[in-house]
Scaffold this motif. Structure first.
Motif, mmCIF file in Angstrom:
data_model
loop_
_atom_site.group_PDB
_atom_site.id
_atom_site.type_symbol
_atom_site.label_atom_id
_atom_site.label_comp_id
_atom_site.label_asym_id
_atom_site.label_seq_id
_atom_site.Cartn_x
_atom_site.Cartn_y
_atom_site.Cartn_z
ATOM 1 N N TYR A 57 0.724 -1.145 -0.084
ATOM 2 C CA TYR A 57 0.074 -0.008 0.060
ATOM 3 C C TYR A 57 0.837 1.368 -0.066
ATOM 4 O O TYR A 57 0.619 2.277 -0.704
ATOM 5 N N ILE A 58 2.017 1.244 0.751
ATOM 6 C CA ILE A 58 2.844 2.458 0.866
ATOM 7 C C ILE A 58 3.648 2.705 -0.465
ATOM 8 O O ILE A 58 3.560 3.647 -0.977
ATOM 9 N N ALA A 59 3.956 1.355 -1.079
ATOM 10 C CA ALA A 59 4.810 1.696 -2.444
ATOM 11 C C ALA A 59 3.596 2.152 -3.456
ATOM 12 O O ALA A 59 3.948 3.115 -4.171
ATOM 13 N N GLN A 60 2.425 1.830 -3.274
ATOM 14 C CA GLN A 60 1.471 2.289 -4.186
ATOM 15 C C GLN A 60 1.141 3.585 -3.850
ATOM 16 O O GLN A 60 0.980 4.600 -5.164
ATOM 17 N N ARG A 63 3.844 5.597 -5.657
ATOM 18 C CA ARG A 63 3.561 5.818 -7.266
ATOM 19 C C ARG A 63 2.532 6.593 -7.561
ATOM 20 O O ARG A 63 2.635 7.629 -8.447
ATOM 21 N N HIS A 64 1.303 6.670 -6.634
ATOM 22 C CA HIS A 64 0.298 7.706 -6.987
ATOM 23 C C HIS A 64 0.738 9.037 -6.603
ATOM 24 O O HIS A 64 0.494 10.161 -7.606
ATOM 25 N N GLU A 66 3.931 10.389 -7.072
ATOM 26 C CA GLU A 66 4.763 10.656 -8.160
ATOM 27 C C GLU A 66 4.172 10.662 -9.447
ATOM 28 O O GLU A 66 4.455 11.909 -10.195
ATOM 29 N N GLN A 67 2.947 10.182 -9.753
ATOM 30 C CA GLN A 67 2.054 10.362 -10.940
ATOM 31 C C GLN A 67 1.636 11.923 -10.679
ATOM 32 O O GLN A 67 1.620 12.803 -11.647
ATOM 33 N N TYR A 68 0.854 12.070 -9.533
ATOM 34 C CA TYR A 68 0.461 13.510 -9.146
ATOM 35 C C TYR A 68 1.328 14.503 -9.398
ATOM 36 O O TYR A 68 1.019 15.560 -10.033
ATOM 37 N N VAL A 69 2.399 14.298 -8.684
ATOM 38 C CA VAL A 69 3.451 15.471 -8.904
ATOM 39 C C VAL A 69 4.064 15.692 -10.469
ATOM 40 O O VAL A 69 3.884 16.782 -10.961
ATOM 41 N N ALA A 70 3.965 14.752 -11.178
ATOM 42 C CA ALA A 70 4.277 14.821 -12.706
ATOM 43 C C ALA A 70 3.097 15.504 -13.301
ATOM 44 O O ALA A 70 3.481 16.580 -14.337
ATOM 45 N N GLU A 71 1.912 15.240 -13.073
ATOM 46 C CA GLU A 71 0.943 15.802 -13.782
ATOM 47 C C GLU A 71 0.650 17.447 -13.049
ATOM 48 O O GLU A 71 -0.076 17.921 -13.894
ATOM 49 N N HIS A 72 0.920 17.716 -11.946
ATOM 50 C CA HIS A 72 0.608 18.812 -11.426
ATOM 51 C C HIS A 72 1.999 19.520 -10.964
ATOM 52 O O HIS A 72 2.120 19.635 -9.731
ATOM 53 N N PRO A 73 2.823 20.017 -11.757
ATOM 54 C CA PRO A 73 4.176 20.530 -11.565
ATOM 55 C C PRO A 73 3.752 21.523 -10.505
ATOM 56 O O PRO A 73 3.009 22.533 -10.805
ATOM 57 N N PHE A 74 4.764 21.806 -9.486
ATOM 58 C CA PHE A 74 4.916 22.943 -8.537
ATOM 59 C C PHE A 74 5.317 24.043 -9.324
ATOM 60 O O PHE A 74 6.522 24.040 -9.756
ATOM 61 N N VAL A 75 4.639 25.222 -9.198
ATOM 62 C CA VAL A 75 5.321 26.549 -9.790
ATOM 63 C C VAL A 75 5.393 27.531 -8.759
ATOM 64 O O VAL A 75 4.403 27.882 -8.253
ATOM 65 N N GLU A 76 6.553 28.134 -8.605
ATOM 66 C CA GLU A 76 6.942 28.959 -7.532
ATOM 67 C C GLU A 76 6.447 30.435 -8.244
ATOM 68 O O GLU A 76 6.734 30.568 -9.224
ATOM 69 N N SER A 77 5.907 31.114 -7.282
ATOM 70 C CA SER A 77 5.762 32.476 -7.617
ATOM 71 C C SER A 77 6.998 33.544 -7.566
ATOM 72 O O SER A 77 7.820 33.224 -6.940
ATOM 73 N N GLU A 78 6.933 34.350 -8.767
ATOM 74 C CA GLU A 78 8.164 35.039 -8.782
ATOM 75 C C GLU A 78 7.814 36.038 -7.622
ATOM 76 O O GLU A 78 6.688 36.760 -7.466
ATOM 77 N N PRO A 79 9.067 36.735 -7.097
ATOM 78 C CA PRO A 79 8.918 37.711 -5.999
ATOM 79 C C PRO A 79 8.564 38.845 -7.015
ATOM 80 O O PRO A 79 9.097 39.471 -8.021
ATOM 81 N N GLU A 80 7.663 39.818 -6.088
ATOM 82 C CA GLU A 80 7.165 41.194 -6.743
ATOM 83 C C GLU A 80 8.029 42.240 -6.279
ATOM 84 O O GLU A 80 8.981 42.200 -5.634
#
Length: 80
Positions: A57-60, A63-64, A66-80
């Protein structure tokens, strides 16, 4: 069958909750939804999770995630 080096073959829901650092209620919900395979034993219907099923279950979940991160990349906000 004696306990292995890694501990007993079957874990209580409380044991699983401790391993996952979550609540017993959350683990019960995982079991009842069929996400985490378990068996019901004894007249009082105590739940047990086989150690290798928990590891699967933990391994699964890794994997889930990793797939989520690949499909929803983290985008950092640029400093203002």
């Amino acid at each position: 069958m004696p306990d292995s080096q890694d501990g007993p073959r079957f874990l209580t829901l409380t044991d699983v909750a401790e391993t996952l650092n979550t609540s017993s209620a959350q683990v019960y919900a995982l079991v009842r939804r069929g996400e985490l395979p378990a068996i019901k034993i004894g007249g009082r219907g105590q739940w047990r999770v086989e150690r290798n099923r928990l590891e699967e279950y933990i391994a699964q979940q890794y994997r889930h995630t990793e797939q989520y991160v690949a499909e929803h990349p983290f985008v950092e906000s640029e400093p203002e």
